[in-house]
Design a protein around this motif. Structure first.
Motif, PDB file in Angstrom:
ATOM      1  N   THR A   1       3.535  -0.102  -6.791  1.00  0.00           N
ATOM      2  CA  THR A   1       2.939  -0.354  -8.110  1.00  0.00           C
ATOM      3  C   THR A   1       2.621   0.972  -8.810  1.00  0.00           C
ATOM      4  N   THR A   2       2.125   1.920  -8.031  1.00  0.00           N
ATOM      5  CA  THR A   2       1.810   3.227  -8.613  1.00  0.00           C
ATOM      6  C   THR A   2       3.067   3.882  -9.177  1.00  0.00           C
TER       7      THR A   2
ATOM      8  N   GLY B   1       0.793  -1.227   0.000  1.00  0.00           N
ATOM      9  CA  GLY B   1       0.000   0.000   0.000  1.00  0.00           C
ATOM     10  C   GLY B   1       0.819   1.266   0.000  1.00  0.00           C
TER      11      GLY B   1
HETATM   12  N1  LIG Z   1      -6.718   2.981  -9.210  1.00  0.00           N
HETATM   13  C1  LIG Z   1      -6.731   3.220  -7.908  1.00  0.00           C
HETATM   14  N2  LIG Z   1      -7.844   3.699  -7.308  1.00  0.00           N
HETATM   15  C2  LIG Z   1      -7.887   3.960  -5.995  1.00  0.00           C
HETATM   16  N3  LIG Z   1      -6.838   3.802  -5.177  1.00  0.00           N
HETATM   17  C3  LIG Z   1      -5.706   3.333  -5.706  1.00  0.00           C
HETATM   18  C4  LIG Z   1      -5.590   3.031  -7.085  1.00  0.00           C
HETATM   19  N4  LIG Z   1      -4.316   2.588  -7.327  1.00  0.00           N
HETATM   20  C5  LIG Z   1      -3.701   2.622  -6.138  1.00  0.00           C
HETATM   21  N5  LIG Z   1      -4.514   3.072  -5.170  1.00  0.00           N
HETATM   22  C6  LIG Z   1      -4.162   3.241  -3.743  1.00  0.00           C
HETATM   23  O1  LIG Z   1      -2.870   3.762  -3.667  1.00  0.00           O
HETATM   24  C7  LIG Z   1      -2.134   3.169  -2.591  1.00  0.00           C
HETATM   25  C8  LIG Z   1      -0.853   2.553  -3.129  1.00  0.00           C
HETATM   26  O2  LIG Z   1      -1.185   1.434  -3.919  1.00  0.00           O
HETATM   27  P1  LIG Z   1      -0.070   0.587  -4.679  1.00  0.00           P
HETATM   28  O3  LIG Z   1       0.694   1.485  -5.560  1.00  0.00           O
HETATM   29  O4  LIG Z   1      -0.767  -0.552  -5.325  1.00  0.00           O
HETATM   30  O5  LIG Z   1       0.848   0.096  -3.463  1.00  0.00           O
HETATM   31  P2  LIG Z   1       1.816  -1.162  -3.343  1.00  0.00           P
HETATM   32  O6  LIG Z   1       2.118  -1.648  -4.722  1.00  0.00           O
HETATM   33  O7  LIG Z   1       3.038  -0.645  -2.613  1.00  0.00           O
HETATM   34  O8  LIG Z   1       1.108  -2.174  -2.522  1.00  0.00           O
HETATM   35  C9  LIG Z   1      -3.072   2.164  -1.955  1.00  0.00           C
HETATM   36  O9  LIG Z   1      -3.644   2.747  -0.818  1.00  0.00           O
HETATM   37  C10 LIG Z   1      -4.099   1.922  -3.027  1.00  0.00           C
HETATM   38  O10 LIG Z   1      -5.344   1.587  -2.453  1.00  0.00           O
END
Ligand SMILES: Nc1ncnc2c1ncn2[C@@H]1O[C@H](COP(=O)(O)OP(=O)(O)O)[C@@H](O)[C@H]1O
Ligand SMILES: [Mg+2]
Length: 217
Positions: free
Chosen positions: A42-43, A38
């Protein structure tokens, strides 16, 4: 291919997911994006792959600011330079492993036989020998991920983006995937890996730590 993110922020659905993050992607090097679940790994991977728009900050590819790039320019980046190794990303389930590996760089029909022979050593290298004609839908999650690796290798991409590539693999296949990614960097590719794999993280050339107080080392 050099990608530099400076002080970028990303807001999704009113929440700040990344804030003032810096990252430097360099040819021939592996960069690990690390942090708790979280934290935005990934973002950030998607940001560096031009898949997600940024709020403030700058994002350059080979010194060129990408913020105002039109779709066609980003598409050219994905087509000619980048490879994405995401779980279940962009595989066509009902087609063969061979088709999926050659996908988006499918040669003209008179060259297909020759090109097809090139993928056999690649499939061997990712631990999928003799699976070329199998349908992707018949593979396990970990095997599908390795089809993604094979595609990245076939494309000889300048920059490879991998999201948790060693998650849900046994030790032997984790090592295989790790060796592949490090090998691609040795070949000269820039390799970006979102991961929480404690064995893989120290073997990367650099790390961006996300979570409370993101910083670069
Ligand atoms: N498309 C999206 N819509 C809503 N929230 C998102 C979206 N993509 C990511 N998030 C939120 O952004 C945060 C970081 O997510 P992410 O990048 O997947 O983290 P990680 O890969 O480190 O687990 C999380 O709280 C996630 O819920
Ligand atoms: Mg993630």
């Amino acid at each position: 291919m050099e990608i530099v993110a400076s002080d970028i922020s990303v807001t999704i659905a009113g929440r700040t997911v990344l804030e003032d993050v810096n990252a430097h992607v360099i040819p021939g090097q592996t960069l690990a994006l690390v942090g708790p679940s979280g934290s935005g790994k990934t973002t950030l991977l998607n940001v560096l792959g031009l898949l997600v728009p940024i709020g403030h900050g700058t994002l350059t590819v080979n010194g060129r600011e990408t913020r105002r790039w039109k779709d066609a320019r980003r598409r050219a980046f994905w087509q000619h330079h980048a490879a994405f190794v995401f779980q279940d990303y962009g595989l066509i389930e009902e087609e063969s492993v061979a088709y999926n590996v050659m996908l988006s760089r499918l040669p003209p029909f008179w060259r297909r036989r020759r090109e097809a022979s090139k993928i056999l050593p690649i499939l061997e290298r990712v631990g999928l020998p003799d699976r070329a004609q199998e349908r992707v839908s018949a593979l396990s999650g970990g095997e599908k991920q390795r089809v993604g690796l094979a595609r990245a290798m076939f494309r000889a991409a300048d920059v490879i983006f991998a999201d948790e590539p060693t998650a849900s693999l046994d030790r032997e296949n984790r090592e295989l995937v790790t060796a592949f990614l490090l090998g691609e960097a040795e070949r000269g590719a820039a390799v970006v890996i979102a991961t929480h794999d404690e064995d893989l993280i120290p073997r990367c050339d650099a790390r961006v730590r996300l979570g409370p107080g993101p910083r670069l080392d």
